[in-house]
Write a protein that holds these residues in place. Structure first.
Motif, PDB file in Angstrom:
ATOM      1  N   GLU A 195       0.837  -1.204   0.000  1.00 51.52           N
ATOM      2  CA  GLU A 195       0.000   0.000   0.000  1.00 51.52           C
ATOM      3  C   GLU A 195       0.868   1.250   0.000  1.00 51.52           C
ATOM      4  N   VAL A 196       1.882   1.271   0.847  1.00 52.99           N
ATOM      5  CA  VAL A 196       2.788   2.419   0.912  1.00 52.99           C
ATOM      6  C   VAL A 196       3.518   2.594  -0.420  1.00 52.99           C
ATOM      7  N   ALA A 197       3.966   1.509  -1.017  1.00 57.08           N
ATOM      8  CA  ALA A 197       4.669   1.595  -2.300  1.00 57.08           C
ATOM      9  C   ALA A 197       3.768   2.198  -3.368  1.00 57.08           C
ATOM     10  N   GLU A 198       2.511   1.788  -3.364  1.00 53.17           N
ATOM     11  CA  GLU A 198       1.562   2.296  -4.361  1.00 53.17           C
ATOM     12  C   GLU A 198       1.311   3.787  -4.178  1.00 53.17           C
ATOM     13  N   LEU A 199       1.291   4.252  -2.930  1.00 53.41           N
ATOM     14  CA  LEU A 199       0.971   5.652  -2.638  1.00 53.41           C
ATOM     15  C   LEU A 199       2.180   6.578  -2.647  1.00 53.41           C
ATOM     16  N   THR A 200       3.393   6.013  -2.710  1.00 51.82           N
ATOM     17  CA  THR A 200       4.607   6.826  -2.621  1.00 51.82           C
ATOM     18  C   THR A 200       5.166   7.099  -4.015  1.00 51.82           C
ATOM     19  N   PRO A 201       5.194   8.377  -4.422  1.00 54.85           N
ATOM     20  CA  PRO A 201       5.728   8.721  -5.745  1.00 54.85           C
ATOM     21  C   PRO A 201       7.163   8.229  -5.922  1.00 54.85           C
ATOM     22  N   GLY A 202       7.430   7.682  -7.112  1.00 60.32           N
ATOM     23  CA  GLY A 202       8.774   7.246  -7.459  1.00 60.32           C
ATOM     24  C   GLY A 202       9.098   5.800  -7.168  1.00 60.32           C
ATOM     25  N   VAL A 203       8.313   5.136  -6.320  1.00 69.34           N
ATOM     26  CA  VAL A 203       8.649   3.765  -5.937  1.00 69.34           C
ATOM     27  C   VAL A 203       8.351   2.780  -7.063  1.00 69.34           C
ATOM     28  N   GLY A 204       7.165   2.832  -7.601  1.00 69.66           N
ATOM     29  CA  GLY A 204       6.799   1.896  -8.667  1.00 69.66           C
ATOM     30  C   GLY A 204       6.575   0.484  -8.145  1.00 69.66           C
ATOM     31  N   ARG A 205       6.714  -0.463  -9.040  1.00 69.91           N
ATOM     32  CA  ARG A 205       6.462  -1.868  -8.720  1.00 69.91           C
ATOM     33  C   ARG A 205       7.508  -2.388  -7.734  1.00 69.91           C
ATOM     34  N   LEU A 206       7.053  -3.255  -6.823  1.00 70.62           N
ATOM     35  CA  LEU A 206       7.968  -3.878  -5.871  1.00 70.62           C
ATOM     36  C   LEU A 206       8.405  -5.243  -6.366  1.00 70.62           C
ATOM     37  N   GLU A 207       9.611  -5.600  -6.014  1.00 68.26           N
ATOM     38  CA  GLU A 207      10.139  -6.935  -6.276  1.00 68.26           C
ATOM     39  C   GLU A 207      10.188  -7.659  -4.929  1.00 68.26           C
ATOM     40  N   GLU A 208       9.601  -8.838  -4.901  1.00 66.32           N
ATOM     41  CA  GLU A 208       9.566  -9.625  -3.671  1.00 66.32           C
ATOM     42  C   GLU A 208      10.530 -10.791  -3.812  1.00 66.32           C
ATOM     43  N   SER A 209      11.325 -11.025  -2.768  1.00 64.31           N
ATOM     44  CA  SER A 209      12.277 -12.133  -2.783  1.00 64.31           C
ATOM     45  C   SER A 209      12.472 -12.637  -1.357  1.00 64.31           C
ATOM     46  N   LEU A 210      13.290 -13.664  -1.220  1.00 65.14           N
ATOM     47  CA  LEU A 210      13.679 -14.157   0.103  1.00 65.14           C
ATOM     48  C   LEU A 210      15.135 -13.794   0.333  1.00 65.14           C
ATOM     49  N   LYS A 211      15.410 -13.145   1.460  1.00 64.99           N
ATOM     50  CA  LYS A 211      16.784 -12.823   1.845  1.00 64.99           C
ATOM     51  C   LYS A 211      16.959 -13.268   3.277  1.00 64.99           C
ATOM     52  N   TRP A 212      17.932 -14.099   3.514  1.00 65.26           N
ATOM     53  CA  TRP A 212      18.186 -14.650   4.845  1.00 65.26           C
ATOM     54  C   TRP A 212      16.932 -15.341   5.393  1.00 65.26           C
ATOM     55  N   GLY A 213      16.168 -15.949   4.501  1.00 62.30           N
ATOM     56  CA  GLY A 213      14.957 -16.665   4.894  1.00 62.30           C
ATOM     57  C   GLY A 213      13.781 -15.773   5.235  1.00 62.30           C
ATOM     58  N   GLU A 214      13.883 -14.494   4.947  1.00 60.61           N
ATOM     59  CA  GLU A 214      12.828 -13.536   5.263  1.00 60.61           C
ATOM     60  C   GLU A 214      12.269 -12.935   3.976  1.00 60.61           C
ATOM     61  N   GLN A 215      10.959 -12.640   3.980  1.00 59.87           N
ATOM     62  CA  GLN A 215      10.365 -11.949   2.842  1.00 59.87           C
ATOM     63  C   GLN A 215      11.002 -10.575   2.736  1.00 59.87           C
ATOM     64  N   SER A 216      11.418 -10.216   1.529  1.00 59.45           N
ATOM     65  CA  SER A 216      12.076  -8.943   1.297  1.00 59.45           C
ATOM     66  C   SER A 216      11.359  -8.213   0.167  1.00 59.45           C
ATOM     67  N   PHE A 217      11.205  -6.904   0.330  1.00 63.91           N
ATOM     68  CA  PHE A 217      10.502  -6.083  -0.642  1.00 63.91           C
ATOM     69  C   PHE A 217      11.366  -4.878  -0.973  1.00 63.91           C
ATOM     70  N   ALA A 218      11.549  -4.632  -2.276  1.00 62.08           N
ATOM     71  CA  ALA A 218      12.337  -3.482  -2.720  1.00 62.08           C
ATOM     72  C   ALA A 218      11.785  -3.016  -4.057  1.00 62.08           C
ATOM     73  N   PRO A 219      11.951  -1.732  -4.376  1.00 64.43           N
ATOM     74  CA  PRO A 219      11.517  -1.270  -5.692  1.00 64.43           C
ATOM     75  C   PRO A 219      12.195  -2.075  -6.795  1.00 64.43           C
ATOM     76  N   ALA A 220      11.418  -2.450  -7.810  1.00 68.47           N
ATOM     77  CA  ALA A 220      11.950  -3.258  -8.911  1.00 68.47           C
ATOM     78  C   ALA A 220      12.983  -2.464  -9.718  1.00 68.47           C
ATOM     79  N   ARG A 221      12.764  -1.160  -9.848  1.00 66.10           N
ATOM     80  CA  ARG A 221      13.748  -0.333 -10.564  1.00 66.10           C
ATOM     81  C   ARG A 221      14.939  -0.082  -9.659  1.00 66.10           C
ATOM     82  N   ARG A 222      16.116  -0.103 -10.238  1.00 68.95           N
ATOM     83  CA  ARG A 222      17.351   0.109  -9.476  1.00 68.95           C
ATOM     84  C   ARG A 222      17.471   1.560  -9.016  1.00 68.95           C
TER      85      ARG A 222
END
Length: 119
Positions: free
Chosen positions: A12-39
């Protein structure tokens, strides 16, 4: 908050925050991780459920994010070192403060370069 509720809030925050765009979801250290897909937009936010029912939102420790959160919201949220915001089991966090912190993480690199993002 449950890990699923935290995940929904991050999206929700990513959708409402200008500049973030689509999120990429992955596992890091066994934890769900979320980061903007664009570098070069932001830093990752990880969800770390704990055995005692707490949920930690983990941030990259070499950023100054948790220090910034502490400065902005010294009493609104619970922090752990320079790595996490800890959500206590059975206690509703300050959603406005938490959402702002998530937005700051997701736009960390934009702000560091002096572009846009929440202040």
């Amino acid at each position: 908050m449950t890990p699923e509720e935290v995940k929904e809030l991050i999206y929700e925050v990513a959708e409402l925050t200008p500049g973030v765009g689509r999120l990429e979801e992955s596992l890091k250290w066994g934890e769900q991780s979320f980061a903007p897909a664009r570098r070069n937009i932001g830093s990752s936010v990880r969800i770390a459920p704990r055995q005692n029912g707490e949920v930690a939102l983990m941030f990259i420790c070499h950023t100054n994010l948790v220090e910034q959160f502490r400065t902005l919201y010294p009493d609104a949220l619970t922090y752990e070192d320079n790595r996490a915001i800890v959500l206590e089991a059975g206690r509703q966090p300050d959603l406005e403060a938490l959402s702002h912190c998530i937005g700051l993480a997701l736009t960390y690199k934009l702000r560091k370069r002096g572009k846009s993002g929440p202040v």
